[in-house]
Write a protein that holds these residues in place. Structure first.
Motif, PDB file in Angstrom:
ATOM      1  N   SER A  84      -6.997  14.361  10.479  1.00 58.96           N
ATOM      2  CA  SER A  84      -5.799  14.781   9.773  1.00 58.96           C
ATOM      3  C   SER A  84      -6.202  15.731   8.651  1.00 58.96           C
ATOM      4  O   SER A  84      -6.993  15.363   7.787  1.00 58.96           O
ATOM      5  CB  SER A  84      -5.102  13.550   9.189  1.00 58.96           C
ATOM      6  OG  SER A  84      -4.313  13.898   8.091  1.00 58.96           O
ATOM      7  N   ALA A  87      -5.747  14.117   5.373  1.00 58.90           N
ATOM      8  CA  ALA A  87      -6.792  13.143   5.027  1.00 58.90           C
ATOM      9  C   ALA A  87      -8.032  13.854   4.493  1.00 58.90           C
ATOM     10  O   ALA A  87      -8.589  13.474   3.461  1.00 58.90           O
ATOM     11  CB  ALA A  87      -7.147  12.288   6.246  1.00 58.90           C
ATOM     12  N   ALA A 105      -7.794   9.865   8.743  1.00 58.95           N
ATOM     13  CA  ALA A 105      -6.365   9.616   8.947  1.00 58.95           C
ATOM     14  C   ALA A 105      -5.713   9.231   7.626  1.00 58.95           C
ATOM     15  O   ALA A 105      -6.354   8.631   6.759  1.00 58.95           O
ATOM     16  CB  ALA A 105      -6.159   8.506   9.969  1.00 58.95           C
ATOM     17  N   PHE A 106      -4.439   9.588   7.497  1.00 60.96           N
ATOM     18  CA  PHE A 106      -3.684   9.239   6.306  1.00 60.96           C
ATOM     19  C   PHE A 106      -2.300   8.780   6.722  1.00 60.96           C
ATOM     20  O   PHE A 106      -1.626   9.443   7.508  1.00 60.96           O
ATOM     21  CB  PHE A 106      -3.573  10.440   5.361  1.00 60.96           C
ATOM     22  CG  PHE A 106      -2.698  10.179   4.162  1.00 60.96           C
ATOM     23  CD1 PHE A 106      -3.077   9.251   3.208  1.00 60.96           C
ATOM     24  CD2 PHE A 106      -1.497  10.852   4.008  1.00 60.96           C
ATOM     25  CE1 PHE A 106      -2.262   8.992   2.109  1.00 60.96           C
ATOM     26  CE2 PHE A 106      -0.678  10.609   2.912  1.00 60.96           C
ATOM     27  CZ  PHE A 106      -1.066   9.675   1.956  1.00 60.96           C
ATOM     28  N   ASP A 107      -1.884   7.622   6.201  1.00 62.86           N
ATOM     29  CA  ASP A 107      -0.554   7.089   6.464  1.00 62.86           C
ATOM     30  C   ASP A 107       0.265   7.267   5.192  1.00 62.86           C
ATOM     31  O   ASP A 107       0.028   6.588   4.185  1.00 62.86           O
ATOM     32  CB  ASP A 107      -0.645   5.612   6.855  1.00 62.86           C
ATOM     33  CG  ASP A 107       0.707   5.022   7.243  1.00 62.86           C
ATOM     34  OD1 ASP A 107       1.748   5.495   6.736  1.00 62.86           O
ATOM     35  OD2 ASP A 107       0.711   4.075   8.045  1.00 62.86           O
ATOM     36  N   ASP A 108       1.200   8.179   5.237  1.00 62.76           N
ATOM     37  CA  ASP A 108       2.001   8.512   4.059  1.00 62.76           C
ATOM     38  C   ASP A 108       2.873   7.335   3.611  1.00 62.76           C
ATOM     39  O   ASP A 108       3.105   7.149   2.424  1.00 62.76           O
ATOM     40  CB  ASP A 108       2.868   9.740   4.362  1.00 62.76           C
ATOM     41  CG  ASP A 108       3.459  10.347   3.099  1.00 62.76           C
ATOM     42  OD1 ASP A 108       2.810  10.269   2.035  1.00 62.76           O
ATOM     43  OD2 ASP A 108       4.565  10.900   3.171  1.00 62.76           O
ATOM     44  N   LYS A 109       3.355   6.524   4.565  1.00 62.70           N
ATOM     45  CA  LYS A 109       4.223   5.395   4.222  1.00 62.70           C
ATOM     46  C   LYS A 109       3.477   4.336   3.420  1.00 62.70           C
ATOM     47  O   LYS A 109       3.994   3.815   2.435  1.00 62.70           O
ATOM     48  CB  LYS A 109       4.807   4.763   5.487  1.00 62.70           C
ATOM     49  CG  LYS A 109       5.831   5.635   6.178  1.00 62.70           C
ATOM     50  CD  LYS A 109       6.385   4.948   7.402  1.00 62.70           C
ATOM     51  CE  LYS A 109       7.301   5.906   8.132  1.00 62.70           C
ATOM     52  NZ  LYS A 109       7.098   5.915   9.553  1.00 62.70           N
ATOM     53  N   THR A 110       2.279   3.986   3.874  1.00 63.04           N
ATOM     54  CA  THR A 110       1.514   2.936   3.201  1.00 63.04           C
ATOM     55  C   THR A 110       0.551   3.496   2.157  1.00 63.04           C
ATOM     56  O   THR A 110      -0.094   2.730   1.451  1.00 63.04           O
ATOM     57  CB  THR A 110       0.693   2.112   4.221  1.00 63.04           C
ATOM     58  OG1 THR A 110      -0.225   2.982   4.891  1.00 63.04           O
ATOM     59  CG2 THR A 110       1.611   1.427   5.215  1.00 63.04           C
ATOM     60  N   ARG A 111       0.441   4.835   2.104  1.00 66.23           N
ATOM     61  CA  ARG A 111      -0.505   5.513   1.192  1.00 66.23           C
ATOM     62  C   ARG A 111      -1.932   5.036   1.471  1.00 66.23           C
ATOM     63  O   ARG A 111      -2.712   4.781   0.573  1.00 66.23           O
ATOM     64  CB  ARG A 111      -0.129   5.282  -0.272  1.00 66.23           C
ATOM     65  CG  ARG A 111       1.277   5.647  -0.651  1.00 66.23           C
ATOM     66  CD  ARG A 111       1.547   7.088  -0.979  1.00 66.23           C
ATOM     67  NE  ARG A 111       0.670   7.613  -2.017  1.00 66.23           N
ATOM     68  CZ  ARG A 111       0.250   8.874  -2.034  1.00 66.23           C
ATOM     69  NH1 ARG A 111       0.638   9.706  -1.091  1.00 66.23           N
ATOM     70  NH2 ARG A 111      -0.530   9.310  -2.975  1.00 66.23           N
ATOM     71  N   GLU A 112      -2.248   4.914   2.772  1.00 68.63           N
ATOM     72  CA  GLU A 112      -3.550   4.411   3.193  1.00 68.63           C
ATOM     73  C   GLU A 112      -4.380   5.550   3.792  1.00 68.63           C
ATOM     74  O   GLU A 112      -3.934   6.238   4.708  1.00 68.63           O
ATOM     75  CB  GLU A 112      -3.371   3.301   4.225  1.00 68.63           C
ATOM     76  CG  GLU A 112      -4.660   2.660   4.670  1.00 68.63           C
ATOM     77  CD  GLU A 112      -4.411   1.488   5.602  1.00 68.63           C
ATOM     78  OE1 GLU A 112      -4.390   0.346   5.113  1.00 68.63           O
ATOM     79  OE2 GLU A 112      -4.215   1.734   6.812  1.00 68.63           O
ATOM     80  N   SER A 114      -7.777   6.369   5.786  1.00 65.66           N
ATOM     81  CA  SER A 114      -8.826   5.782   6.626  1.00 65.66           C
ATOM     82  C   SER A 114     -10.057   6.659   6.556  1.00 65.66           C
ATOM     83  O   SER A 114      -9.981   7.869   6.762  1.00 65.66           O
ATOM     84  CB  SER A 114      -8.347   5.669   8.079  1.00 65.66           C
ATOM     85  OG  SER A 114      -7.257   4.779   8.172  1.00 65.66           O
ATOM     86  N   LYS A 138      -9.002   2.296   3.716  1.00 61.93           N
ATOM     87  CA  LYS A 138      -9.369   1.453   4.849  1.00 61.93           C
ATOM     88  C   LYS A 138     -10.675   1.997   5.406  1.00 61.93           C
ATOM     89  O   LYS A 138     -10.755   3.166   5.789  1.00 61.93           O
ATOM     90  CB  LYS A 138      -8.280   1.473   5.924  1.00 61.93           C
ATOM     91  CG  LYS A 138      -8.622   0.572   7.090  1.00 61.93           C
ATOM     92  CD  LYS A 138      -7.472   0.406   8.041  1.00 61.93           C
ATOM     93  CE  LYS A 138      -7.879  -0.576   9.122  1.00 61.93           C
ATOM     94  NZ  LYS A 138      -6.864  -0.720  10.143  1.00 61.93           N
TER      95      LYS A 138
END
Length: 161
Positions: A84, A87, A105-112, A114, A138
């Motif tokens: 990403s 990311a 990787a980046f999850d915008d919803k959880t602000r996580e 990887s 993570k």
């Protein structure tokens, strides 16, 4: 010779096992190689990992995967992974190289965020990235070679922009 391409994802490894015990249990080393690792480790005051690496018994990728299983950390092979751009943007190349890690990787919803790490138990690295980004981190284990190649590959792509 043990089958190095064996898939470990569905196999359970006891977290109390030593590295050589796990390799033997997975049939990745022979009993003779196992005994050799134990003797050399004890007589030369070296870690089992150092002995295994020096003897080239198991590929670095398989060794990283086994270590991840022992530690209870997910393993990721970065070969062929699409990173990403968001990311990658969170971690400067100098930081990625310093800590041997690669955000993928980046999850915008959880602000996580990887990140794959050659040393996924490096708390200094995880803390540093968490504090600099303000994100939930993570961690995934990966081989040092995979991480290095991914850092170089991402640098090539970002320099093209």
């Amino acid at each position: 010779m043990p089958n190095d391409s064996q898939n470990l994802s569905s196999q359970v490894i006891d977290s109390n096992q030593s590295l050589s015990d796990a390799l033997l249990a997975q049939n990745l080393v022979t009993k003779e190689q196992y005994d050799d690792i134990k003797v050399k480790s004890a007589s030369q005051s070296l870690s089992e990992e150092s002995i295994i690496e020096a003897l080239h018994i198991v590929s670095p990728e398989k060794l990283a995967e086994i270590k991840a299983k022992i530690l209870g950390i997910p393993y990721i092979s970065l070969e062929g992974v699409s990173f990403s751009p968001e990311a990658i943007g969170f971690v400067p190349r100098a930081v990625a190289e310093r800590f041997s890690l690669m955000p993928f990787a980046f999850d915008d919803k959880t602000r996580e965020l990887s990140i794959a790490m050659s040393n996924p138990v490096d708390l200094e690295a995880v803390t540093f990235v968490r504090e600099k980004t303000g994100l939930v981190i993570k961690t995934f284990a990966s081989s040092p070679k995979d991480v290095e190649m991914a850092i170089n590959r991402s640098a090539e792509h970002t320099s093209e922009l």
